[in-house]
Design an enzyme around this catalytic site. Structure first.
Site, PDB file in Angstrom:
ATOM      1  CE  LYS A   1      -3.884  -0.250   4.724  1.00  0.00           C
ATOM      2  NZ  LYS A   1      -5.159   0.324   5.139  1.00  0.00           N
TER       3      LYS A   1
ATOM      4  CG  HIS B   1      -2.151  -0.786   1.079  1.00  0.00           C
ATOM      5  ND1 HIS B   1      -2.213  -2.093   1.467  1.00  0.00           N
ATOM      6  CD2 HIS B   1      -3.376  -0.477   0.577  1.00  0.00           C
ATOM      7  CE1 HIS B   1      -3.423  -2.571   1.210  1.00  0.00           C
ATOM      8  NE2 HIS B   1      -4.157  -1.609   0.665  1.00  0.00           N
TER       9      HIS B   1
HETATM   10  N1  LIG Z   1     -12.569  -0.212   3.056  1.00  0.00           N
HETATM   11  C1  LIG Z   1     -11.945   0.227   1.954  1.00  0.00           C
HETATM   12  O1  LIG Z   1     -12.294  -0.125   0.816  1.00  0.00           O
HETATM   13  C2  LIG Z   1     -10.826   1.234   2.108  1.00  0.00           C
HETATM   14  C3  LIG Z   1     -10.181   1.757   0.990  1.00  0.00           C
HETATM   15  C4  LIG Z   1      -9.212   2.743   1.204  1.00  0.00           C
HETATM   16  C5  LIG Z   1      -8.919   3.152   2.491  1.00  0.00           C
HETATM   17  N2  LIG Z   1      -9.554   2.579   3.546  1.00  0.00           N
HETATM   18  C6  LIG Z   1      -9.344   3.023   4.933  1.00  0.00           C
HETATM   19  O2  LIG Z   1     -10.113   4.219   5.084  1.00  0.00           O
HETATM   20  C7  LIG Z   1      -9.484   5.093   6.045  1.00  0.00           C
HETATM   21  C8  LIG Z   1      -9.264   6.471   5.416  1.00  0.00           C
HETATM   22  O3  LIG Z   1      -8.396   6.325   4.302  1.00  0.00           O
HETATM   23  P1  LIG Z   1      -7.902   7.619   3.500  1.00  0.00           P
HETATM   24  O4  LIG Z   1      -6.946   7.090   2.476  1.00  0.00           O
HETATM   25  O5  LIG Z   1      -9.067   8.457   3.079  1.00  0.00           O
HETATM   26  O6  LIG Z   1      -7.093   8.370   4.657  1.00  0.00           O
HETATM   27  P2  LIG Z   1      -6.776   9.934   4.757  1.00  0.00           P
HETATM   28  O7  LIG Z   1      -5.720  10.050   5.792  1.00  0.00           O
HETATM   29  O8  LIG Z   1      -6.498  10.494   3.392  1.00  0.00           O
HETATM   30  O9  LIG Z   1      -8.156  10.558   5.259  1.00  0.00           O
HETATM   31  C9  LIG Z   1      -8.675  10.390   6.563  1.00  0.00           C
HETATM   32  C10 LIG Z   1      -9.350  11.699   6.931  1.00  0.00           C
HETATM   33  O10 LIG Z   1     -10.063  11.537   8.157  1.00  0.00           O
HETATM   34  C11 LIG Z   1      -9.958  12.765   8.852  1.00  0.00           C
HETATM   35  N3  LIG Z   1     -10.316  12.567  10.263  1.00  0.00           N
HETATM   36  C12 LIG Z   1      -9.559  12.077  11.272  1.00  0.00           C
HETATM   37  N4  LIG Z   1     -10.273  12.058  12.419  1.00  0.00           N
HETATM   38  C13 LIG Z   1     -11.502  12.526  12.121  1.00  0.00           C
HETATM   39  C14 LIG Z   1     -12.682  12.730  12.862  1.00  0.00           C
HETATM   40  N5  LIG Z   1     -12.759  12.450  14.169  1.00  0.00           N
HETATM   41  N6  LIG Z   1     -13.778  13.219  12.230  1.00  0.00           N
HETATM   42  C15 LIG Z   1     -13.743  13.519  10.933  1.00  0.00           C
HETATM   43  N7  LIG Z   1     -12.632  13.341  10.158  1.00  0.00           N
HETATM   44  C16 LIG Z   1     -11.538  12.857  10.747  1.00  0.00           C
HETATM   45  C17 LIG Z   1      -8.518  13.210   8.607  1.00  0.00           C
HETATM   46  O11 LIG Z   1      -8.354  14.597   8.845  1.00  0.00           O
HETATM   47  C18 LIG Z   1      -8.344  12.846   7.133  1.00  0.00           C
HETATM   48  O12 LIG Z   1      -8.689  13.914   6.259  1.00  0.00           O
HETATM   49  C19 LIG Z   1      -8.205   4.345   6.473  1.00  0.00           C
HETATM   50  O13 LIG Z   1      -8.495   3.620   7.649  1.00  0.00           O
HETATM   51  C20 LIG Z   1      -7.941   3.392   5.320  1.00  0.00           C
HETATM   52  O14 LIG Z   1      -7.208   2.255   5.716  1.00  0.00           O
HETATM   53  C21 LIG Z   1     -10.490   1.633   3.391  1.00  0.00           C
END
Ligand SMILES: NC(=O)c1ccc[n+]([C@@H]2O[C@H](COP(=O)([O-])OP(=O)(O)OC[C@H]3O[C@@H](n4cnc5c(N)ncnc54)[C@H](O)[C@@H]3O)[C@@H](O)[C@H]2O)c1
Length: 238
Positions: free
Chosen positions: A139, A135
């Site tokens: 991540k 990844h």
């Molecule tokens: N299930 C899936 O298909 C899938 C796919 C991609 C990523 N993910 C997961 O999704 C999550 C997010 O991934 P990403 O790439 O968007 O990460 P990212 O770091 O780009 O975005 C996460 C966002 O959440 C915000 N955040 C943190 N705490 C918060 C809160 N209390 N309230 C509101 N916002 C808050 C952060 O400021 C950030 O902008 C990770 O856990 C990742 O592993 C899952």
């Protein structure tokens, strides 16, 4: 549908694009900077919430959605040690919770394929399994939630295996799950079965984040007609 986005990072922005393309609107876009605005969430302004934040925030965000009576779709990884507590809260508030460690349709077909391959390998101790995932460098959790779902699938199919380890020197009853973090890689997962003579390997490679975002928006649409604790297996009828 009126969609409240909780988490406006890489996934939140991709989900916004797909949601608008599919004719939905955004009711709220909540990120770290305006996290207290989550208290505005209600059935009056939102049909569903889509949550992609961080492990430390996710369970509290789900509870806020259950209390607001708004179905929540989430893909945040790394919090599954709290799964039982989240499910208990969902039931207590009669909430709707659609969770997937990976929303890509292709990955969910890959999960099924991996389970079937594991069944073929039952009783063939000359082949030993290994899971690899790559990844992007940003991540936070390792192994990925997807790799852990693959590991659970193997553990469920293989009576001789009792757990996984995150290094390449497993005990006889352990499955190695190896993680690599590099560049902007959207996600590759491989399940390899190796004997002294050959390797049988299946791989899923995401080309972009679009497939995850599309699956999450389809899950939100699925919540229009379905209630309770939901998964990709329900949506894809696997
Ligand atoms: N299930 C899936 O298909 C899938 C796919 C991609 C990523 N993910 C997961 O999704 C999550 C997010 O991934 P990403 O790439 O968007 O990460 P990212 O770091 O780009 O975005 C996460 C966002 O959440 C915000 N955040 C943190 N705490 C918060 C809160 N209390 N309230 C509101 N916002 C808050 C952060 O400021 C950030 O902008 C990770 O856990 C990742 O592993 C899952």
């Amino acid at each position: 549908m009126r969609i409240a986005l909780i988490g406006y990072g890489r996934m939140g922005r991709e989900i916004e694009k797909i949601a608008l393309e599919r004719g939905h609107s955004l009711s709220l876009a909540i990120d770290m900077g305006n996290a207290p605005d989550l208290h505005q969430l209600s059935r009056e302004n939102s049909d569903v919430a889509i949550e992609f934040t961080v492990a430390a925030s996710a369970p509290a965000n789900y509870l806020a959605c259950f209390k607001a009576g708004v179905p929540v779709v989430s893909g945040t990884t790394g919090w599954l040690c709290e799964w039982d507590a989240v499910l208990a809260q969902c039931r207590e508030w009669e909430g709707t919770f659609f969770y997937a460690s990976n929303f890509s349709v292709g990955v969910n077909l890959f999960f099924e394929l991996s389970r079937k391959l594991a069944l073929l390998m039952t009783g063939r101790p000359d082949y030993q399994p290994l899971i690899r995932e790559i990844h992007h460098a940003g991540k936070k959790d390792a192994p990925s939630g997807t790799a852990l779902t693959l590991a659970e699938g193997l553990l469920g199919a293989l009576p001789g295996k009792t757990g996984w380890v995150s290094h390449a020197a497993p005990g006889e009853a352990e499955i190695p799950v190896l993680s690599e973090r590099t560049g902007d890689h959207p996600g590759t997962h491989t399940v390899a079965w190796e004997s002294d003579d050959d390797i049988v390997e299946i791989t899923h490679q995401a080309k972009s984040r679009r497939g995850f975002a599309l699956g999450a928006v389809m899950a939100a649409e699925f919540c229009r007609e379905h209630r309770g604790v939901l998964s990709m297996r329900d949506m894809l009828d696997l």
